[in-house]
Design a protein around this motif. Structure first.
Motif, PDB file in Angstrom:
ATOM      1  N   HIS A  81      76.022  45.829 -96.022  1.00 51.75           N
ATOM      2  CA  HIS A  81      75.481  46.575 -97.162  1.00 51.75           C
ATOM      3  C   HIS A  81      76.375  46.348 -98.382  1.00 51.75           C
ATOM      4  CE1 HIS A  81      73.446  49.588 -99.471  1.00 51.75           C
ATOM      5  NE2 HIS A  81      72.844  50.143 -98.434  1.00 51.75           N
ATOM      6  N   ILE A  82      75.787  45.816 -99.455  1.00 49.66           N
ATOM      7  CA  ILE A  82      76.579  45.501-100.653  1.00 49.66           C
ATOM      8  C   ILE A  82      76.383  46.531-101.771  1.00 49.66           C
ATOM      9  CG2 ILE A  82      76.724  43.039-100.166  1.00 49.66           C
ATOM     10  CD1 ILE A  82      74.433  42.571-102.149  1.00 49.66           C
ATOM     11  N   GLY A  83      75.826  47.706-101.420  1.00 49.80           N
ATOM     12  CA  GLY A  83      75.712  48.784-102.398  1.00 49.80           C
ATOM     13  C   GLY A  83      74.737  48.461-103.513  1.00 49.80           C
ATOM     14  N   CYS A  84      75.271  48.327-104.744  1.00 51.00           N
ATOM     15  CA  CYS A  84      74.487  47.954-105.924  1.00 51.00           C
ATOM     16  C   CYS A  84      73.578  49.069-106.425  1.00 51.00           C
ATOM     17  CB  CYS A  84      73.667  46.693-105.671  1.00 51.00           C
ATOM     18  SG  CYS A  84      74.669  45.235-105.305  1.00 51.00           S
ATOM     19  N   ASP A  85      73.900  50.313-106.131  1.00 48.38           N
ATOM     20  CA  ASP A  85      73.143  51.432-106.697  1.00 48.38           C
ATOM     21  C   ASP A  85      73.819  51.933-107.968  1.00 48.38           C
ATOM     22  OD1 ASP A  85      75.273  52.319-104.983  1.00 48.38           O
ATOM     23  OD2 ASP A  85      74.515  54.366-105.157  1.00 48.38           O
ATOM     24  N   GLU A  86      73.022  52.581-108.792  1.00 52.31           N
ATOM     25  CA  GLU A  86      73.519  53.292-109.976  1.00 52.31           C
ATOM     26  C   GLU A  86      74.529  52.468-110.778  1.00 52.31           C
ATOM     27  OE1 GLU A  86      74.840  57.004-108.205  1.00 52.31           O
ATOM     28  OE2 GLU A  86      72.825  57.848-108.385  1.00 52.31           O
ATOM     29  N   VAL A  87      74.100  51.297-111.192  1.00 56.18           N
ATOM     30  CA  VAL A  87      74.960  50.447-112.028  1.00 56.18           C
ATOM     31  C   VAL A  87      74.831  50.944-113.466  1.00 56.18           C
ATOM     32  CG1 VAL A  87      75.621  48.081-112.589  1.00 56.18           C
ATOM     33  CG2 VAL A  87      74.425  48.554-110.444  1.00 56.18           C
ATOM     34  N   PHE A  88      75.438  52.098-113.695  1.00 52.27           N
ATOM     35  CA  PHE A  88      75.328  52.753-114.997  1.00 52.27           C
ATOM     36  C   PHE A  88      75.923  51.888-116.114  1.00 52.27           C
ATOM     37  CE2 PHE A  88      75.752  56.722-112.224  1.00 52.27           C
ATOM     38  CZ  PHE A  88      74.379  56.889-112.129  1.00 52.27           C
ATOM     39  N   PHE A  89      75.255  51.905-117.253  1.00 50.32           N
ATOM     40  CA  PHE A  89      75.698  51.212-118.472  1.00 50.32           C
ATOM     41  C   PHE A  89      75.644  49.690-118.367  1.00 50.32           C
ATOM     42  CE2 PHE A  89      77.858  55.357-118.394  1.00 50.32           C
ATOM     43  CZ  PHE A  89      77.336  55.906-119.559  1.00 50.32           C
ATOM     44  N   LEU A  90      74.954  49.180-117.357  1.00 54.60           N
ATOM     45  CA  LEU A  90      74.744  47.739-117.303  1.00 54.60           C
ATOM     46  C   LEU A  90      73.962  47.311-118.544  1.00 54.60           C
ATOM     47  CD1 LEU A  90      74.906  45.037-115.795  1.00 54.60           C
ATOM     48  CD2 LEU A  90      72.759  45.646-114.641  1.00 54.60           C
ATOM     49  N   GLY A  91      74.455  46.269-119.200  1.00 50.29           N
ATOM     50  CA  GLY A  91      73.824  45.793-120.425  1.00 50.29           C
ATOM     51  C   GLY A  91      74.490  46.296-121.682  1.00 50.29           C
ATOM     52  N   GLU A  92      75.439  47.218-121.534  1.00 52.19           N
ATOM     53  CA  GLU A  92      76.097  47.791-122.710  1.00 52.19           C
ATOM     54  C   GLU A  92      77.472  47.194-122.976  1.00 52.19           C
ATOM     55  OE1 GLU A  92      75.903  52.018-123.078  1.00 52.19           O
ATOM     56  OE2 GLU A  92      73.913  52.140-122.150  1.00 52.19           O
ATOM     57  N   GLY A  93      77.934  46.310-122.093  1.00 49.48           N
ATOM     58  CA  GLY A  93      79.174  45.589-122.355  1.00 49.48           C
ATOM     59  C   GLY A  93      78.942  44.498-123.381  1.00 49.48           C
ATOM     60  N   GLU A  94      79.989  44.029-124.022  1.00 46.58           N
ATOM     61  CA  GLU A  94      79.835  43.049-125.095  1.00 46.58           C
ATOM     62  C   GLU A  94      79.221  41.752-124.602  1.00 46.58           C
ATOM     63  OE1 GLU A  94      80.199  43.687-128.304  1.00 46.58           O
ATOM     64  OE2 GLU A  94      80.574  45.737-127.595  1.00 46.58           O
ATOM     65  N   GLU A  95      79.663  41.260-123.440  1.00 46.60           N
ATOM     66  CA  GLU A  95      79.085  40.022-122.903  1.00 46.60           C
ATOM     67  C   GLU A  95      77.616  40.195-122.569  1.00 46.60           C
ATOM     68  OE1 GLU A  95      81.892  41.387-121.830  1.00 46.60           O
ATOM     69  OE2 GLU A  95      83.471  39.887-121.518  1.00 46.60           O
ATOM     70  N   SER A  96      77.274  41.366-122.020  1.00 49.48           N
ATOM     71  CA  SER A  96      75.874  41.624-121.676  1.00 49.48           C
ATOM     72  C   SER A  96      75.006  41.695-122.927  1.00 49.48           C
ATOM     73  CB  SER A  96      75.752  42.932-120.887  1.00 49.48           C
ATOM     74  OG  SER A  96      76.254  42.790-119.578  1.00 49.48           O
ATOM     75  N   LYS A  97      75.522  42.319-123.966  1.00 45.10           N
ATOM     76  CA  LYS A  97      74.754  42.419-125.219  1.00 45.10           C
ATOM     77  C   LYS A  97      74.469  41.037-125.789  1.00 45.10           C
ATOM     78  CE  LYS A  97      76.434  47.004-126.627  1.00 45.10           C
ATOM     79  NZ  LYS A  97      77.273  47.751-127.603  1.00 45.10           N
ATOM     80  N   MET A  98      75.454  40.170-125.722  1.00 44.10           N
ATOM     81  CA  MET A  98      75.259  38.804-126.220  1.00 44.10           C
ATOM     82  C   MET A  98      74.221  38.069-125.367  1.00 44.10           C
ATOM     83  SD  MET A  98      79.194  37.692-127.058  1.00 44.10           S
ATOM     84  CE  MET A  98      78.675  36.004-127.401  1.00 44.10           C
ATOM     85  N   CYS A  99      74.296  38.288-124.061  1.00 39.43           N
ATOM     86  CA  CYS A  99      73.364  37.631-123.153  1.00 39.43           C
ATOM     87  C   CYS A  99      71.941  38.113-123.374  1.00 39.43           C
ATOM     88  CB  CYS A  99      73.797  37.880-121.716  1.00 39.43           C
ATOM     89  SG  CYS A  99      72.832  37.001-120.475  1.00 39.43           S
ATOM     90  N   LEU A 100      71.787  39.414-123.621  1.00 38.77           N
ATOM     91  CA  LEU A 100      70.458  39.987-123.789  1.00 38.77           C
ATOM     92  C   LEU A 100      69.779  39.529-125.080  1.00 38.77           C
ATOM     93  CD1 LEU A 100      71.150  43.638-122.539  1.00 38.77           C
ATOM     94  CD2 LEU A 100      69.855  41.847-121.367  1.00 38.77           C
TER      95      LEU A 100
END
Length: 475
Positions: free
Chosen positions: A148-167
């Motif tokens: 089981h690799i978890g991966c629940d409740e990944v809060f604030f995903l997309g709000e980091g600087e790298e993620s914002k650039m990617c989006l």
């Protein structure tokens, strides 16, 4: 007595979740309760190690002072196997990474700089970290079929600087960021460990468009575990969700109910009826699908809501509820037969599934903790507040002002002194008994935390009251 019959004519795994990120039991206690798990209908355990795994090398900083040793992990696995219990390790690899990202060595891998909850999926070091965690756990779990690799409740995903650039680029979307990281983690497992299937919590998939999930190929790699701990969830909604996952290509799914740790972050006692109704709902959902789709159900037993939250119900406190829930899931009902099985296994003469308190605490391992915690939960705060705020002599002649300035009428002290001393003596003896019981099961940090949260705030008030009485008596 419940006569509900939702018999599910199929065989699927019934897992008991051990949440070790709070109040991890000593191995000696697991040796006592694993046989009970099996007798009551469990066929496996989902072990969420968090900081109790003996990480080494670059990861040594992750382990708790009281982390299990490699030999203790081997003992746990042997105990499980000898009781016919499948073992599935759980290691968070995306969300709920607080126990990793709180450390300075890994804080640069946070999605959002100030929050240690979620991993940044864009940094090369993130996957390296996750792979190393998985590899160290797998080194001690050579025979597992699932991871089981978890991966629940990944809060604030997309709000980091790298993620914002990617989006900002093309058709990228937050759920694609999620799916990409899950695929990379799962790919490592299926490539490095042939025959091992990754499992993920499903909540981050629920709102993802079907085409996004299909194009990611995640359905070829992992099995989703759909979770809901409510006693009133929409059955048709869960059926529709499972059908969506089927359409996306997942050929196996799991369900997750709860037997404790889902009714309040600081809940001390377990609401059996709440959790029993939750099991019945999941059995209804399972009945809607062919027997080969549902891989299993996990009865979660959360010990904290996250790495930083307080302890909720201790495992011995939740044992009667776990027993009831296991029997309900194993037989598709909870009638007189299942009631008798629970009572026999736990050494109970009576069982009330509608109350959080009972006059009978059984003879099962840890029953003394159940009794002592129950008594304290119902009486400690009430008796303390009754004395401090309900005794007219204390409120009228021994108020905080009187105590501060030692302005006390000795004649009035006689009307409340014995009650004060008697109540303090009662709860100090109770605390001593509880500490003794907890020492058999828990490590010192668990005991310190539980007492500081739920016992000492009231005991300290009584001790201070008697201290002030002694002080004024000597002046």
């Amino acid at each position: 007595m419940d006569k509900t019959d939702i018999s599910v004519k199929r065989q699927f795994l019934v897992l008991v979740h051990l949440d070790l990120k709070g109040a991890p039991p000593k191995v000696s206690y697991l040796a006592e309760i694993f046989p009970l798990f099996a007798q009551l209908g469990a066929s496996g355990i989902l072990i969420e190690y968090e900081d109790m795994f003996p990480y080494g090398g670059k990861l040594e900083v992750l382990k708790s002072k009281y982390a299990y040793s490699p030999s203790e992990i081997k003992s746990i696995l042997h105990l499980a196997k000898s009781n016919g219990l499948e073992v599935i390790p759980l290691v968070q690899t995306f969300g709920h990474m607080e126990f990793v990202l709180k450390h300075g060595e890994f804080s640069h891998l946070r999605e959002v700089e100030n929050f240690p909850n979620a991993l940044n999926p864009h940094k090369v070091g993130s996957l390296e970290l996750v792979h190393l965690m998985i590899d160290q756990v797998m080194a001690l779990h050579e025979d597992v079929k699932w991871f089981h690799i978890g991966c629940d409740e990944v809060f604030f995903l997309g709000e980091g600087e790298e993620s914002k650039m990617c989006l900002k680029q093309g058709q990228n979307h937050v759920d694609r960021l999620f799916l990409s990281h899950v695929k990379a983690v799962a790919q490592h497992i299926v490539t490095a460990y042939q025959g091992v299937k990754p499992i993920i919590w499903d909540d981050m998939l629920r709102d993802s468009p079907e085409d996004h999930i299909k194009e990611s190929d995640v359905a070829l790699l992992v099995e989703p575990m759909i979770w809901d701990y409510s006693p009133e969830f929409d059955i048709n909604g869960k059926v529709s969700l499972a059908e969506k996952y089927q359409k996306c290509g997942f050929n196996k799914i799991w369900f997750a109910s709860a037997f404790k740790g889902a009714t309040g972050a600081n809940q001390q006692l377990t609401h059996v009826r709440h959790h029993l109704e939750n099991q019945f709902l999941w059995l209804q959902v399972a009945k809607a699908f062919p027997g080969d789709l549902v891989q299993g159900i996990t009865l979660t037993g959360w010990q904290r809501y996250d790495h930083y939250s307080v302890l909720c119900e201790l495992l011995p406190v939740g044992m009667p509820c776990l027993a009831v829930c296991l029997q309900a899931v194993a037989h598709g009902q909870f009638s007189e037969k299942e009631d008798e099985t629970v009572k026999k296994c736990l050494g109970l003469s009576s069982l009330d599934t509608n109350s959080v308190v009972s006059d009978d605490f059984g003879t099962f391992p840890g029953n003394d903790i159940l009794r002592l915690v129950t008594e304290a939960a119902f009486q400690l705060a009430a008796s303390t507040e009754s004395l401090l705020k309900g005794n007219r002599y204390v409120t009228g002649w021994f108020s905080p002002y009187h105590r501060k300035h030692k302005f006390v009428n000795p004649m009035m002290v006689q009307y409340f002194e014995n009650e004060c001393r008697s109540l303090l003596s009662k709860w100090e003896q109770h605390a001593e008994q509880l500490r003794s019981a907890m020492e058999n099961i828990y490590y010192p940090n668990t005991m310190e935390e539980w007492f500081d949260e739920y016992f000492n705030p009231f005991l300290t008030k009584l001790q201070q009251l008697v201290f002030d009485l002694d002080h004024v008596s000597n002046t």
